[in-house]
Design a protein around this motif. Sequence first.
Motif, short mmCIF file in Angstrom:
data_model
loop_
_atom_site.label_atom_id
_atom_site.label_comp_id
_atom_site.label_asym_id
_atom_site.label_seq_id
_atom_site.Cartn_x
_atom_site.Cartn_y
_atom_site.Cartn_z
N TRP A 122 -9.79 6.54 -4.08
CA TRP A 122 -10.80 5.73 -3.38
C TRP A 122 -11.66 4.92 -4.34
N LEU A 162 -6.91 -0.88 -5.33
CA LEU A 162 -6.47 -0.23 -4.10
C LEU A 162 -7.39 -0.58 -2.93
N LEU A 170 0.82 -1.21 0.00
CA LEU A 170 0.00 0.00 0.00
C LEU A 170 0.86 1.26 0.00
N TRP A 199 -2.06 10.61 -4.23
CA TRP A 199 -1.50 9.58 -3.36
C TRP A 199 -2.44 8.37 -3.25
N TRP A 200 -3.73 8.64 -3.40
CA TRP A 200 -4.71 7.57 -3.20
C TRP A 200 -5.93 7.84 -4.07
N SER A 257 1.25 3.88 -3.10
CA SER A 257 0.94 5.30 -2.98
C SER A 257 2.09 6.16 -3.50
N LEU A 312 -6.59 -2.74 0.45
CA LEU A 312 -6.81 -2.13 1.77
C LEU A 312 -7.69 -3.04 2.63
#
Length: 239
Positions: free
Chosen positions: A119, A124, A102, A116-117, A106, A128
């Motif tokens: 959702w 991803l 992770l 960076w992320w 990132s 998570l």
Amino acid sequence: MFLANPDRFLRFTRPLTPVLWGLAAVLLAVGTWLSFTAPEDYQQGDTARIMFVHVPAASVGLMIYAALGVSSFFALVFRHPLADAAARAAALPGAAYTLLALVTGSLWGRPMWGAWWAWGDARLMSVLILFLFYLGYMALRASIDDEARAARAAAVLGLVGLVNLPIVKFSVDWWNTLHQPASLLRADGPAMPTVFLAPLLTMMAAFGIFFLAVWITSIRTEIVRRRVMTLRARRAREA
């Protein structure tokens, strides 16, 4: 099964453990050297070198949870203490590998995606969730004082988490994600030149063997810990 007996497991793995540690160290050194001597990617530049850590960490983290789930099945169905020890020993290194995936993902995503992320990215989010299953497994075991009850509850959670594994693996095929499709396991062969494939495969082997060394060492330690606890309980009853 030959290694299902704790005494045979200890005897068999005693000479094997240092070999695995040594092989992991050699492969990590070679893989690191190959990673830094590989040329820059024509599009991503030096940023592409993150791949040599990110991909092995993600792949091995996924395989570790599969090992945890299978061990949980044997522990829950057959009540085998060695299977429970194997599941427990896999949780922490699995969480560490997944966290590393992770974090490096990132770091790789920031210059490539501009964030960076993301959702909305299925890969991803499923990774998570995998990390949260690892944390949940360890937290559940730690929250129940009775080891037998803790083992059964954690085994159930471990089995439930197996549902997430195909989602992680096939998320890039099932949904439109920022992640690129599979580059290694393809019907027409790997979609990358040898100069990048060699360090990647070396690092994957290094990460995998390093986990085996950690896993076997942890299982051995867990067997000894349980034997010590049994002896203490026996002495307490006799006293």
